[in-house]
Design a protein around this motif. Structure first.
Motif, short mmCIF file in Angstrom:
data_model
loop_
_atom_site.label_atom_id
_atom_site.label_comp_id
_atom_site.label_asym_id
_atom_site.label_seq_id
_atom_site.Cartn_x
_atom_site.Cartn_y
_atom_site.Cartn_z
N HIS A 177 0.84 -1.21 0.00
CA HIS A 177 0.00 0.00 0.00
C HIS A 177 0.86 1.25 0.00
N SER A 178 1.94 1.23 0.78
CA SER A 178 2.84 2.38 0.84
C SER A 178 3.58 2.56 -0.48
N ALA A 179 4.08 1.45 -1.05
CA ALA A 179 4.86 1.53 -2.29
C ALA A 179 4.01 1.98 -3.47
N LEU A 180 2.73 1.60 -3.48
CA LEU A 180 1.85 1.98 -4.59
C LEU A 180 1.45 3.45 -4.52
N ALA A 181 1.67 4.08 -3.38
CA ALA A 181 1.55 5.53 -3.23
C ALA A 181 0.29 6.11 -3.86
N GLY A 182 -0.84 5.64 -3.41
CA GLY A 182 -2.10 6.23 -3.86
C GLY A 182 -2.69 5.62 -5.11
N ASP A 183 -2.07 4.57 -5.67
CA ASP A 183 -2.64 3.88 -6.83
C ASP A 183 -3.78 2.99 -6.31
N HIS A 184 -4.92 3.61 -6.08
CA HIS A 184 -6.04 2.92 -5.44
C HIS A 184 -6.52 1.74 -6.26
N THR A 185 -6.59 1.87 -7.57
CA THR A 185 -7.12 0.82 -8.43
C THR A 185 -6.30 -0.46 -8.32
N THR A 186 -4.96 -0.32 -8.35
CA THR A 186 -4.10 -1.50 -8.26
C THR A 186 -4.17 -2.12 -6.88
N TYR A 187 -4.16 -1.28 -5.85
CA TYR A 187 -4.22 -1.81 -4.48
C TYR A 187 -5.54 -2.53 -4.24
N LEU A 188 -6.64 -1.99 -4.73
CA LEU A 188 -7.94 -2.65 -4.59
C LEU A 188 -7.93 -4.01 -5.28
N ALA A 189 -7.33 -4.07 -6.46
CA ALA A 189 -7.22 -5.35 -7.18
C ALA A 189 -6.38 -6.34 -6.38
N LEU A 190 -5.34 -5.84 -5.69
CA LEU A 190 -4.49 -6.70 -4.86
C LEU A 190 -5.28 -7.25 -3.67
N GLN A 191 -6.08 -6.40 -3.04
CA GLN A 191 -6.94 -6.87 -1.96
C GLN A 191 -7.83 -8.02 -2.43
N LYS A 192 -8.45 -7.83 -3.59
CA LYS A 192 -9.37 -8.85 -4.11
C LYS A 192 -8.64 -10.13 -4.48
N ALA A 193 -7.39 -10.00 -4.95
CA ALA A 193 -6.59 -11.19 -5.26
C ALA A 193 -6.28 -11.97 -3.99
N GLN A 236 -11.07 2.48 -0.10
CA GLN A 236 -11.75 3.59 -0.76
C GLN A 236 -10.86 4.81 -0.68
N GLY A 237 -10.53 5.39 -1.83
CA GLY A 237 -9.66 6.55 -1.84
C GLY A 237 -8.30 6.23 -1.26
N GLU A 238 -7.85 7.07 -0.32
CA GLU A 238 -6.51 6.89 0.24
C GLU A 238 -6.48 5.89 1.39
N GLU A 239 -7.64 5.55 1.96
CA GLU A 239 -7.64 4.63 3.10
C GLU A 239 -7.27 3.22 2.64
N LYS A 364 -2.27 4.26 8.52
CA LYS A 364 -3.22 5.38 8.59
C LYS A 364 -4.65 4.92 8.30
N ASN A 365 -5.07 3.82 8.94
CA ASN A 365 -6.42 3.33 8.72
C ASN A 365 -7.24 3.36 10.01
N ARG A 366 -6.84 4.23 10.95
CA ARG A 366 -7.51 4.30 12.24
C ARG A 366 -7.98 5.71 12.53
N ARG A 367 -9.20 5.81 13.04
CA ARG A 367 -9.77 7.10 13.38
C ARG A 367 -9.20 7.57 14.72
N PRO A 368 -8.59 8.75 14.75
CA PRO A 368 -7.99 9.21 16.01
C PRO A 368 -9.04 9.70 17.00
N LEU A 369 -8.66 9.71 18.26
CA LEU A 369 -9.47 10.36 19.28
C LEU A 369 -9.40 11.87 19.06
N THR A 370 -10.51 12.55 19.22
CA THR A 370 -10.54 14.00 19.11
C THR A 370 -10.56 14.59 20.51
N VAL A 371 -9.52 15.34 20.85
CA VAL A 371 -9.39 15.93 22.18
C VAL A 371 -9.50 17.45 22.05
N GLU A 372 -10.44 18.04 22.79
CA GLU A 372 -10.66 19.48 22.74
C GLU A 372 -10.71 20.04 24.16
#
Length: 419
Positions: A177-193, A236-239, A364-372
Motif C-alpha cells: 500500500h505504501s509503495a503503490l503511493a495512492g494507486d487505489h485501483t491497483t491496491y484494490l485489485a491486490l486486496q481482491k486477489a 476507498q480513496g486513500e484509506e 493510517k487506517n484508524r480514526r484518532p481520538l478528538t481531544v478538545e
C-alpha cells in the motif's frame, strides 16, 4: 464516577491506582499499537525493556491476547530478545510475555514454553504451506499488473507481505500500500486477489478433510455478516482498508481467548479449572451471549477478578443500506473488549475497557481520538466507535490519546506502585 461507568476518561491517575491496588486483577492486553508502535513491516517493531520488565510486577495477573504470534521470525519473542540483546537471559529471567497468540491457539508461559491447545498435526501441516502460496499469488499479481515499481522494491514488498506464522500465516499488504503511493485501483485489485486466494485455501482444506478447521480474519474489517464471516474492508480513496489477511484456525477469535485465560486464572488461584483443564478456544462457543452464559454457569462470581481489557483496534463506519445509515462495527479488539465489558456488567464487577490510540503509527487506517479543551481541561469529544447519532454497544472507559508511549508510562508507574 467509577472508571467502568465513564466514557473516554482521561483520568490516568485513577487507572494507575486501579492497577496498582487491585489484588484480584486480570489484565488482558493486545500488543501491536498498545505496547509497541504500529509499523508497516512487523520486522521493524521495537519494544521497550522497561515495559517488559514492568509486566513481571503483575505476574499471574497479566496476559496478552494477540492475533500475532509469540514465535517465528516476526514473533514477539524475537522482538523481546533483540531488545535485551540476550535470548538466554530473557528465558532465565522469565521475560517472555505470557498469554495467548494467533487469536488464542498459541499458549506461552513467561519462560517461553509454547503449546497449541486443541490443534492437530494435520492442521499445522496445512498451515505450513500457506506463506509460499501467498508469495506465489503476489508474484502472479505482479506479472499480470503493470506496477510502477522497480524489481528490488517488488521483491521487498513480497518478502514483507508473506508472514510465516506457524498458526496464523498472514498476507500483510502494508508495504505494498505504501509503495503503490495512492494507486487505489491497483491496491484494490491486490486486496481482491488476496481475498480470492484465501477462499481457494479454504476450499482446498475442505477437500483434504479439514472443512471446519480454518477461517479468514480480515484486519481491519467491517464486522461480521449474517453467517458469522468477517467482512472485508475494501479500500476507498486513500484509506487502506483491510491490510492483513490472516488464515487462522477455527475458534481462534479473541473473545474465546478471554474465557481460556479466565479459566487458567481461576486454576492458578484455586487449583480448579471451571471449564476443565483441556478447555481451549477450539471448543468455545462463538456467540457473544453464549460466552457470557458460560461464564455465569461455570465461574464462581465470588472469585471473579476485576478484568481490564486493553486494545487499539476498534472501528465503526456508517454506510447506507436500503436508504438507511447502518454502523458497520469491527476491529480485531472490539469483540474481546465488548466481552470483558459485558462479563463485568452481568456479574456486577467493575471491568474496565481501555483504548490506546494507535492512529499516530505508520498505518493510517484508524480514526484518532478528538481531544478538545473544555473549561480549561482536555476532553475527548469523538473516538473510533459509532458517531453521535448511533449507539455503539462498546463503551471505551479509559483512553490514551498519546498512544502506546502514554499507556506504557502509566502501566510502568502502576507496576512500580504494586505491592
Amino acid at each position: 464516577m467509577p472508571l467502568h461507568q465513564q466514557t473516554y476518561s482521561l483520568e490516568h491517575d485513577r487507572f494507575v491506582q486501579l492497577l496498582s491496588q487491585t489484588e484480584n486483577l486480570l489484565i488482558i492486553q493486545d500488543l501491536d499499537g498498545v505496547c509497541m508502535g504500529l509499523v508497516k513491516d512487523p520486522l521493524d517493531r521495537h519494544i521497550a525493556t522497561e515495559y517488559v520488565t514492568a509486566t513481571q510486577a503483575f505476574d499471574g495477573h497479566f496476559f496478552v491476547l494477540t492475533n500475532g504470534e509469540h514465535m517465528g521470525e516476526r514473533g514477539v519473542n524475537g522482538i523481546i530478545e533483540r531488545a535485551f540483546g540476550d535470548a538466554a537471559r530473557v528465558q532465565q529471567a522469565g521475560r517472555y510475555l505470557p498469554g495467548l497468540a494467533a487469536g488464542g491457539v498459541q499458549w506461552q508461559t513467561r519462560q517461553g514454553d509454547l503449546s497449541h491447545p486443541g490443534v492437530s498435526e494435520a492442521e499445522l501441516a496445512f498451515l505450513q504451506q500457506v506463506p509460499d502460496r501467498i508469495r506465489r499469488c503476489l508474484r502472479e499479481f505482479v506479472q499480470t499488473h503493470a506496477l510502477p515499481l522497480d524489481a528490488g522494491t517488488v521483491e521487498r514488498c513480497i518478502q514483507s507481505s508473506a508472514l510465516e506464522n506457524v498458526a496464523s500465516p498472514t498476507a500483510n499488504l502494508n508495504t505494498f500500500h505504501s509503495a503503490l503511493a495512492g494507486d487505489h485501483t491497483t491496491y484494490l485489485a491486490l486486496q481482491k486477489a488476496m481475498q480470492a486466494l484465501m477462499d481457494t485455501l479454504l476450499a482446498e482444506a475442505a477437500a483434504q478433510g479439514l472443512e471446519d478447521a480454518f477461517f479468514v480474519h480480515y484486519a481491519p474489517n467491517h464486522g461480521r455478516d449474517e453467517q458469522g464471516q468477517e467482512v472485508i474492508w475494501l479500500s476507498q480513496g486513500e484509506e487502506s482498508g483491510t491490510t492483513d489477511f490472516q488464515f487462522m484456525l477455527r475458534g481462534a477469535i479473541k473473545e474465546a481467548g478471554v474465557l481460556a485465560l479466565l479459566n487458567r486464572y481461576y486454576a492458578q488461584r484455586t487449583g480448579q479449572y471451571p471449564l476443565g483443564q483441556d478447555f481451549s478456544v477450539r471448543v468455545a462457543p462463538h456467540d457473544h451471549q453464549a460466552l457470557i452464559e458460560l461464564v455465569q454457569d461455570k465461574f464462581d462470581p465470588a472469585l471473579m477478578p476485576l478484568m481490564v481489557g486493553v486494545g487499539d483496534t476498534v472501528t465503526s463506519k456508517v454506510m447506507e443500506e436500503a436508504g438507511q445509515p447502518v454502523a458497520k462495527r469491527g476491529g480485531s479488539d472490539r469483540n474481546f473488549l465488548h466481552l470483558v465489558q459485558d462479563i463485568g456488567r452481568s456479574l456486577g464487577v467493575g471491568n474496565v475497557v481501555t483504548y490506546v490510540d494507535s492512529s499516530g503509527g505508520e498505518l493510517k487506517n484508524r480514526r484518532p481520538l478528538t481531544v478538545e479543551p473544555h473549561h480549561g481541561q482536555p476532553v475527548v469529544t469523538a473516538g473510533p466507535g459509532d458517531p453521535a447519532d448511533q449507539v455503539d454497544p462498546l463503551t471505551l472507559n479509559v483512553v490514551f490519546p498519546g498512544g502506546y508511549q502514554e499507556y506504557c508510562a502509566a502501566f510502568q508507574t502502576a507496576a512500580a506502585n504494586r505491592p
